[in-house]
Design an enzyme around this catalytic site. Structure first.
Site, PDB file in Angstrom:
ATOM      1  N   TYR A 149      36.674  37.339  31.704  1.00  0.00           N
ATOM      2  CA  TYR A 149      35.318  37.928  31.802  1.00  0.00           C
ATOM      3  C   TYR A 149      34.574  38.490  30.948  1.00  0.00           C
ATOM      4  CZ  TYR A 149      36.132  36.728  36.846  1.00  0.00           C
ATOM      5  OH  TYR A 149      36.310  35.977  37.846  1.00  0.00           O
ATOM      6  N   GLU A 184      40.711  38.329  42.953  1.00  0.00           N
ATOM      7  CA  GLU A 184      41.667  37.308  42.131  1.00  0.00           C
ATOM      8  C   GLU A 184      43.220  37.721  41.903  1.00  0.00           C
ATOM      9  OE1 GLU A 184      39.414  36.181  38.661  1.00  0.00           O
ATOM     10  OE2 GLU A 184      37.923  35.552  39.893  1.00  0.00           O
TER      11      GLU A 184
END
Length: 417
Positions: A98, A140
């Site tokens: 990310y 996640e």
């Protein structure tokens, strides 16, 4: 929660950013792949990159998230985040990716918008991105903990079955001889294959067998190119090269569009083409649990010969006490089927019906509109998309359900796709 100063800046700049997102995402991916060509080779779907659908899905997801935060700064869009998190988990996306995405995304934003990206604008949109990334990372992490981690396991092809001229099923067993854990009907796995050029590409395929079966099964349609669109390099590889005895690497099962209906809930299962794959798994579960309420089965295909898993589709429905089956074919319909496009004409709907749709977007849009017009609650219409989810991400999107990909599938992705 999006801070009030940032919410004001994002609200004011959202139209300009949204208008430029196509160019922003194009430059983002160009910069990302220039710095990390391994990601295009081994993680991102090269076909979706070539066609541009992944860029559109990323742009839509980011814009939809930002728009939601502006209107609801203290509430996150659960449906959008849940869909992306399951896709990412099946791909094995890691938290550090990310930050890599953030670096290249904001470089692209600054490049495209130039002087309009003041420090206040950059800070506000950075807050939006970090909120989205933090929510996805947390989701996640939870999925990895439930599923035993982000790793993949080797599975041996126990049997290869030709379903139609363009569809093949692979029955799989763990190569290590270990147990096969049950999954939720409607879920999928990521399959990794090594292509002739050395790329290790991933695609997601629905699990098309009964959830408690001793073997796992994926049913793969060969994606043919044409009219400027690329063919499916993974589906072609599976069709042309993979035989009984070969080994494939699979993720754990993921997917948020799963059968969720008690024995007294009427269910409608509507599919078209290769969208039949998760529907057959759902039907198998309903038949196996002795579902008492009405089950309406609707499927559309080019012809009976093109209808993959048709025998199971019929057999599972026949095993239910209150099933109503409607098969539609473009040609050669034959006894018991109808000629023409699949639709709701002549199909009885029961109060409290929960509907599950899987097929091409136009098919699902039309059915969803028709179901809602006939009284089915919007939150009770759930759908699965094979490919980047341009619908949920905001491209001609329906309202997201408050409570909540077959052919080559690749998810809406912020870090991968």
């Amino acid at each position: 929660m999006l801070s009030q100063p940032s919410a004001a800046v994002v609200r004011a700049t959202l139209p300009a950013v949204t208008d430029a997102l196509g160019e922003i995402t194009e430059r983002f991916y160009a910069g990302l792949f220039a710095a990390r060509p391994d990601l295009l080779r081994d993680l991102f779907n090269r076909g979706n990159q070539a066609s541009g659908t992944q860029r559109r899905a990323l742009a839509g997801a980011f814009a939809a998230f930002a728009a939601h935060l502006v209107e609801h700064p203290d509430r996150r869009p659960a449906a959008l985040l849940g869909r992306i998190a399951h896709k990412h988990a099946s791909l094995g996306v890691a938290p550090e990716q990310y930050e890599l995405v953030r670096h290249h995304l904001f470089a692209a934003i600054a490049d495209v918008l130039g002087d309009a990206v003041t420090p206040a604008v950059a800070a506000a949109w950075d807050e939006v991105y970090r909120l989205m990334a933090d929510a996805l990372t947390a989701a996640e992490r939870g999925l990895y903990e439930q599923g035993g981690g982000a790793g993949r396991r080797d599975w041996e092809v126990a049997e290869r079955v030709t379903e139609t001229s363009d569809v093949v099923s692979f029955l799989l067993r763990p190569a290590d001889g270990g147990p096969v854990t049950p999954y939720r009907a409607g879920q999928y796995v990521s399959v990794q294959v090594e292509l002739p050029d050395g790329a290790r590409q991933l695609r997601q395929y629905s699990l098309s067998g009964a959830p408690d079966a001793a073997l796992r099964r994926i049913t793969v349609k060969r994606v043919r190119g044409g009219d400027g669109t690329p063919g499916g390099e993974v589906s072609e590889h599976l069709h042309a090269r993979v035989q009984a005895g070969d080994v494939l690497r699979l993720s754990e099962p993921y997917g948020d569009v799963v059968l969720d209906a008690d024995a007294d809930t009427p269910v409608l299962l509507a599919s078209a083409g290769i969208g039949v794959t998760p529907v057959v798994a759902m039907l198998a579960e309903l038949a196996g649990t002795g579902h008492r309420a009405p089950v309406t089965v609707l499927h559309g295909d080019r012809s009976p010969a093109d209808h993959a898993l048709r025998a199971e589709h019929e057999a599972y429905a026949a095993g239910l006490p209150r099933a109503d089956v409607h098969f539609f074919y473009g040609r050669d319909a034959g006894p018991g089927a109808r000629t023409g496009r699949a639709g709701l004409d002549g199909v009885a709907l029961h109060p409290g019906t929960r509907a599950y749709l899987c097929g091409p977007l136009p098919f699902m849009r039309e059915l969803r509109d028709g179901l809602i017009a006939r009284g089915v609650a919007a939150a009770d219409v759930r759908y699965e998309v094979f490919g980047p989810d341009l619908w949920l991400a905001g491209e001609d999107a329906p309202p997201a359900p408050a409570s909540h990909p077959g052919a080559e599938r690749s998810g809406v992705a912020v870090a991968a796709g």
